[in-house]
Scaffold this active site. Structure first.
Site: not given
Ligand code: CDP
Length: 673
Positions: A51, A95, A319, A347, A407-408, A439
């Site tokens: 990112d 993204n 998040d 995402e 990613h999370r 990311k």
């Protein structure tokens, strides 16, 4: 898609400093503000991830000088006071929500610019409408490939070079508002009005604080109405330090809940009063049972005695909801995470993605995946913990977790997989496409690995009153090791045999008495106590003059030694199963017979006179010379410095000096290379 990654559970406590990268949100805001400032800014502690690299590349494409140094984590940006050198460019935002929104608003400062912007498939579906609509009123227009006005990627943006008063609907994402706020100081006299409420308000506050740090404070003059009282281009602070990412920190905050009771993880530079709303996760962790403290500028997380479930509103720090959602599988009661509807347009549909993968692990959620698919307005998730279901799902092989390019998802399930579900280190979670962590946290799995310690066994032998006990006890408390005093084993047996009037010469009587004794372990704090027929004898009994006088005689009997040997060796397993980082066992024959393969073997020595003095100081009647004589001359497992053991003469050393010496060796041995 990258290859899958099987998570190896932590069989020893996690210990060390978590290598958390810089905050993505701050790095990308600081990049924009530095480009809009006059002159050079050096960003330190910056994040290098997909990112942020997207934004760096875009700024370079737009004609800015941006020098990134990945090794030093610095980025040098030469700001042009609001000017954008390149009037026409094709930018790809991947993204990256921040890059997508921030760049779109940023570009409108370019007079008569023409920019083509596109993103990944997922980004094309993410909300942009609020921002594009707001920019229209300042004569900036987005056209699709057919030349029709559009509200989503891809589009060609024709820019006016200014921002007038505008109204933004930021209900879908706070970034739509933040993007406008960051160009507000360069738009003399303009106001930004928010027509809705917004999600994740802390991110708006983060934007406000960053604008102030770059010399142009913006303020809400009325609720939902922002203005810059002192407009102009941003003022470079020269050097700007970026905080470590609080969202990324959330994974390491929860790790000690899953990696054994002697875990201790530090997150450096963690500022609960800093710019990031996600630091609120530490409060949730505390409510869920975490033992954590702020020490200097670090957050220190110790073991969670119990993972508690509960109901939490994650609207402001959404998040991190995935971090709690995976942990919730192991909680003591259901966990409800509320107000996360907006994450369904991030995402991926994060709520649905989370519920789907929990379901794959056998965990029930409410709403179910079916209900979530049928209704995209559902905005909370309840997770029902169930260890047996986890075991059933992973009984034959690790469960493959789909990550949906999020990613999370990869990181939160990575932490869950660190839990030793089966108690034997068997992996039970496999992460598909682990590289999606690029990311925001390319080195996530290495950072996780670096907290792994390996179980260390330490044998400490030596004669009577040589300092074994105090050294071993201090070390075990300091390091979270289990302390086993085998002298107490022989003392306990001696006491019981004496009580039964057993003559040490009468082997049959000894065997007969031993056959009636059952051995078990009782753990209190860091010490393991031997229980004979479920009874632990008191210190006074064990250290009485009578026991002192006969213990060596009984300990010299081969049958007595054979009786406790397997029990003593098994203490390693006891320590591992109880989550200790290691074991320190002291005695006479530990390095030579009981644990000849111990990671570290120490032999302590001290002058007889010094040792006699120690006993006198303790007020204990004990003929240590006599005991040493019997202990060293017996045929079975005599007191010796085992071959290869490290001999330390502590006659002239203080306790802390000896402890420090051995501690260094242990820490070195425990680090997984
Ligand atoms: O604490 P102190 O040095 O006085 O002795 P201890 O560790 O309590 O041990 C008491 C006695 O148990 C020793 O004198 C030995 O006879 C016996 N012992 C042994 O034979 N083997 C061991 N591993 C530990 C103790």
């Amino acid at each position: 898609m990258s290859e899958s990654y099987i998570i190896r559970p932590f069989c020893s406590p996690a210990q060390g400093v978590a290598q958390v990268p810089g905050s993505k949100s701050i790095t990308n805001r600081a990049l924009i503000l530095a480009a809009l400032a006059d002159g050079e800014t050096l960003l330190r502690g910056a994040l290098f991830s997909r990112d942020t690299e997207i934004l760096i590349t875009s700024l370079k494409q737009l004609g800015f000088s941006v020098e990134a140094n990945k090794t030093l984590h610095t980025i040098k940006v030469v700001g042009l006071g609001g000017k954008i050198p390149t009037k026409e460019a094709k930018l790809h935002v991947g993204n990256a929500g921040t890059a997508a929104r921030f760049l779109t608003a940023f570009l409108t400062l370019s007079e008569k610019g023409k920019y083509f912007l596109d993103g990944d498939e997922a980004m094309r579906l993410r909300p942009m409408a609020g921002l594009i609509n707001a920019l229209r009123s300042s004569d900036n227009f987005a056209y699709d490939v057919h030349g029709k006005e559009t509200l989503s990627f891809p589009f060609t943006l024709l820019t006016s070079g200014y921002l007038k008063n505008c109204e933004v609907d930021a209900s879908a994402s706070s970034q739509l508002l933040s993007a406008l706020l960051m160009i507000l100081p360069l738009s003399s006299g303009a106001k930004v009005l928010m027509s809705s409420s917004t999600v994740s308000e802390p991110f708006v506050q983060m934007t406000e604080k960053l604008c102030a740090q770059f010399g142009r404070p913006i303020a809400q003059v009325n609720p939902g109405e922002w203005r810059c009282e002192n407009p102009g281009s941003f003022i470079s602070p020269g050097i700007y330090d970026i905080e470590p990412d609080a969202t990324a920190a959330s994974y390491f905050i929860t790790l000690p809940a899953l990696s054994g009771k002697n875990s201790c993880v530090r997150v450096g530079g963690y500022n609960p009063k800093g710019l990031q709303g996600d630091t609120a996760f530490a409060g949730v962790a505390k409510a869920c049972g975490a033992v954590l403290n702020n020490e200097g500028n670090a957050l220190v997380i110790n073991h969670w005695p119990e993972i508690k479930g509960g109901t939490f509103d994650f609207n402001n720090f959404s998040d991190t909801f995935l971090t709690l959602a995976t942990l919730a599988c192991l909680a003591n009661q259901p966990t409800t995470i509320k107000n996360i509807g907006h994450t369904r347009k991030q995402e991926t549909d994060r709520v649905l993605a989370m519920a789907s993968e929990l379901e794959r692990l056998g965990i029930k959620t409410q709403p179910t995946t079916k209900e979530l698919r049928a209704d995209d307005t559902l905005s909370s998730l309840t997770i029902f913990p169930d260890r047996e279901a986890l075991m059933a799902a992973s009984a034959h092989k690790p469960v493959s977790i789909h990550t949906y390019e999020d990613h999370r998802m990869a990181m939160s399930f990575g932490i869950l997989g660190s839990f030793d579900l089966w108690g034997d280190g068997r992996p039970w979670i496999e992460i598909l496409d682990p590289k999606c962590t690029n990311k925001t946290f390319p080195l996530f799995f290495s950072a996780l690995e670096s907290l792994r310690t390996q179980f260390v066994s330490v044998a400490v032998d030596g004669g009577a009153a040589c300092g074994k006990s105090s050294t071993s006890r201090t070390l075990s408390e300091k390091l979270g090791f289990l302390h086993v005093d085998t002298g107490a084993h022989y003392r306990s047996l001696t006491q019981v045999l004496l009580q039964g009037f057993v003559n040490p010469e009468d082997t049959q009587a000894v065997n007969n008495s031993l056959s009636k004794i059952n051995l078990s372990t009782f753990i209190s704090g860091n010490s393991a106590f031997l229980a004979l027929n479920n009874k632990v004898l008191g210190e006074a009994e064990l250290r009485s003059a009578v026991v002192n006088a006969s213990v060596s005689q009984f300990a010299a009997i081969p049958e007595v030694r054979a009786f406790v040997l397997a029990y003593q060796r098994n203490q390693v397993l006891v320590a591992q199963q109880n989550g200790f980082a290691g074991l320190i066992m002291e005695g006479r024959d530990i390095g030579s017979v009981v644990l000849p393969h111990a990671t570290i073997r120490i032999y302590l020595e001290a002058d007889a006179s010094a040792r006699n003095q120690r006993r006198k100081d303790e007020g204990i009647v004990d003929s240590i010379v006599q005991r040493d004589k019997i202990d060293s001359s017996r045929t079975t497992a005599p007191l010796i410095c085992a071959l290869g053991a490290i001999c330390i003469d502590n006659t002239n050393l203080s306790l802390s000096e000896v402890v420090e010496k051995i501690e260094k060796m242990i820490l070195e041995a425990g680090r997984v290379q």
